[in-house]
Scaffold this motif. Structure first.
Motif, PDB file in Angstrom:
ATOM      1  N   GLY A  55       0.809  -1.209   0.000  1.00 24.73           N
ATOM      2  CA  GLY A  55       0.000   0.000   0.000  1.00 24.73           C
ATOM      3  C   GLY A  55       0.839   1.254   0.000  1.00 24.73           C
ATOM      4  O   GLY A  55       2.042   1.224  -0.292  1.00 24.73           O
ATOM      5  N   GLY A  56       0.214   2.372   0.318  1.00 29.65           N
ATOM      6  CA  GLY A  56       0.899   3.645   0.379  1.00 29.65           C
ATOM      7  C   GLY A  56       1.285   3.959   1.814  1.00 29.65           C
ATOM      8  O   GLY A  56       0.455   3.872   2.719  1.00 29.65           O
ATOM      9  N   GLY A  57       2.553   4.339   2.025  1.00 27.31           N
ATOM     10  CA  GLY A  57       2.987   4.572   3.398  1.00 27.31           C
ATOM     11  C   GLY A  57       4.278   5.349   3.472  1.00 27.31           C
ATOM     12  O   GLY A  57       4.789   5.875   2.481  1.00 27.31           O
ATOM     13  N   ARG A  58       4.818   5.411   4.683  1.00 25.29           N
ATOM     14  CA  ARG A  58       6.107   6.060   4.926  1.00 25.29           C
ATOM     15  C   ARG A  58       6.701   5.474   6.199  1.00 25.29           C
ATOM     16  O   ARG A  58       5.972   5.113   7.136  1.00 25.29           O
ATOM     17  N   PRO A  59       8.031   5.364   6.276  1.00 24.82           N
ATOM     18  CA  PRO A  59       8.655   4.848   7.492  1.00 24.82           C
ATOM     19  C   PRO A  59       8.733   5.922   8.566  1.00 24.82           C
ATOM     20  O   PRO A  59       8.830   7.123   8.266  1.00 24.82           O
ATOM     21  N   ALA A  60       8.678   5.497   9.813  1.00 27.64           N
ATOM     22  CA  ALA A  60       8.910   6.416  10.917  1.00 27.64           C
ATOM     23  C   ALA A  60      10.383   6.816  10.938  1.00 27.64           C
ATOM     24  O   ALA A  60      11.257   6.030  10.572  1.00 27.64           O
ATOM     25  N   SER A  61      10.651   8.032  11.368  1.00 33.33           N
ATOM     26  CA  SER A  61      12.037   8.505  11.417  1.00 33.33           C
ATOM     27  C   SER A  61      12.722   8.160  12.727  1.00 33.33           C
ATOM     28  O   SER A  61      13.953   8.194  12.814  1.00 33.33           O
ATOM     29  N   ASP A  62      11.942   7.782  13.748  1.00 37.54           N
ATOM     30  CA  ASP A  62      12.532   7.634  15.075  1.00 37.54           C
ATOM     31  C   ASP A  62      12.214   6.306  15.754  1.00 37.54           C
ATOM     32  O   ASP A  62      12.621   6.087  16.885  1.00 37.54           O
ATOM     33  N   PHE A  63      11.472   5.390  15.097  1.00 32.95           N
ATOM     34  CA  PHE A  63      11.274   4.067  15.667  1.00 32.95           C
ATOM     35  C   PHE A  63      10.919   3.111  14.538  1.00 32.95           C
ATOM     36  O   PHE A  63      10.671   3.527  13.403  1.00 32.95           O
ATOM     37  N   SER A  64      10.902   1.804  14.842  1.00 39.14           N
ATOM     38  CA  SER A  64      10.783   0.790  13.805  1.00 39.14           C
ATOM     39  C   SER A  64       9.320   0.529  13.470  1.00 39.14           C
ATOM     40  O   SER A  64       8.667  -0.329  14.070  1.00 39.14           O
ATOM     41  N   ALA A  65       8.810   1.289  12.512  1.00 38.57           N
ATOM     42  CA  ALA A  65       7.420   1.100  12.082  1.00 38.57           C
ATOM     43  C   ALA A  65       7.193   1.817  10.767  1.00 38.57           C
ATOM     44  O   ALA A  65       7.944   2.734  10.398  1.00 38.57           O
TER      45      ALA A  65
END
Length: 318
Positions: A55-65
């Motif tokens: 799908g459409g998304g983005r990674p977190a910059s400060d934790f694993s998600a």
């Protein structure tokens, strides 16, 4: 902000589509999450997917998600979040014995841990949505969700108080605030149909309105985008072939795109369309058009990907 719809073609092919409108400069990309992926909620708990997601998304910059704005899992169910300010009711703190999630965690949970819409609905009473920020986000975002499957069923989940429940969306369209029931009433009022329910007369009125050539509602207000999209979706001549349907739905989405203004790029209240997406539920194909290049990218969640890929992957949007 966002506009979404589901559509079953004349050939009984099933689609989900949305514009992703948001006041952020963070790039959104197609994202693949594998089976058995351990991910961290914003409440510092760890959950594990059972089903692969695209799908459409983005990674977190400060934790694993990964924050997923929409997606389809390998079982063919879709889910997308849309903005619902002024109407949501989240818990202040986690509740013992419940599945505690922040709003931004919901799609990963729904698509990652369920094979059917019925399974999600059955699990909803066990879920508590907690008012916590996701990573470095500035706000706790108010969301409602639209879900669909290959039967053509469309559901909406609106956390407006009490245990979470799902309701059927007979219009197969959702935008932002107000709640779905108000959108349906507004649509009938605009079309001159008595009552508050989406009924056969609503569809007939939409067909007559579109055929008349009268102007459709325009502007960024969610109620007007809902009416405009619903009239196009129900009033247009039925689409049949897959390519024709994907092209037609992208055309409907283009009519409600929010323009990007470079001079307002860093303003926190500048909502614009980051991408448009059309998901083919039958082939598990994610069709993605970003604002930056306007180039169509097509990615299919194959059985081989689901079975053998072990790590998340963020695709380029160029």
């Amino acid at each position: 902000m966002c506009t979404s719809l589901t559509y079953t073609s004349a050939a009984n092919h099933h689609f989900f589509a949305r514009t992703m409108d948001f006041p952020t400069t963070t790039p959104w990309r197609p994202v693949f999450l594998p089976r058995h992926y351990q991910w961290q909620t914003a409440l510092n708990t760890t959950r594990t997917t059972r089903y692969a997601i695209l799908g459409g998304g983005r990674p977190a910059s400060d934790f694993s998600a990964y924050l997923m704005a929409d997606g389809i899992n390998e079982s063919g169910i879709t889910c997308a979040e849309l903005y619902l300010p002024g109407a949501v009711d989240y818990a202040d703190d986690p509740v013992t014995g419940q599945i505690n999630l922040t709003p931004q965690d919901f799609i990963n949970w729904a698509l990652g841990e369920h094979a059917t819409l019925a399974a999600i609905v059955a699990d909803l009473p066990r879920v508590t949505l907690v008012s916590r920020k996701w990573g470095q986000d500035r706000y706790v975002y108010p969301f409602h969700w639209i879900l669909s499957d290959r039967s053509g069923q469309t559901l909406v989940i609106e956390p407006t108080g009490g245990p979470l429940t799902a309701q059927r969306d007979p219009a197969d369209v959702l935008t932002n605030t107000p709640v779905l029931a108000t959108h349906l009433k507004n649509l009938n009022d605009f079309l001159g149909v008595a009552g508050t329910e989406f009924i056969g007369e609503t569809v007939t009125a939409a067909q007559h309105y579109l055929a008349s050539g009268a102007p459709l509602p325009t502007g960024t207000v969610p109620t007007r985008r809902f009416m405009s999209t619903a009239i196009r979706r129900w009033g247009a001549f039925p689409l049949a072939a897959v390519d024709e349907t994907v092209t037609g739905i992208f055309h409907w989405l283009a009519a409600v795109v929010l323009p990007y203004d470079a001079t307002r790029r860093h303003q926190g209240n500048h909502n614009y369309t980051h991408y448009r997406a059309v998901i083919d539920l039958d082939t598990l194909t994610y069709n993605f058009i970003p604002r930056t290049t306007h180039r169509l990218q097509q990615i299919t969640l194959t059985s081989e990907m689901a079975a053998h890929r072990r790590f998340p992957h963020t695709y380029s949007a160029d």
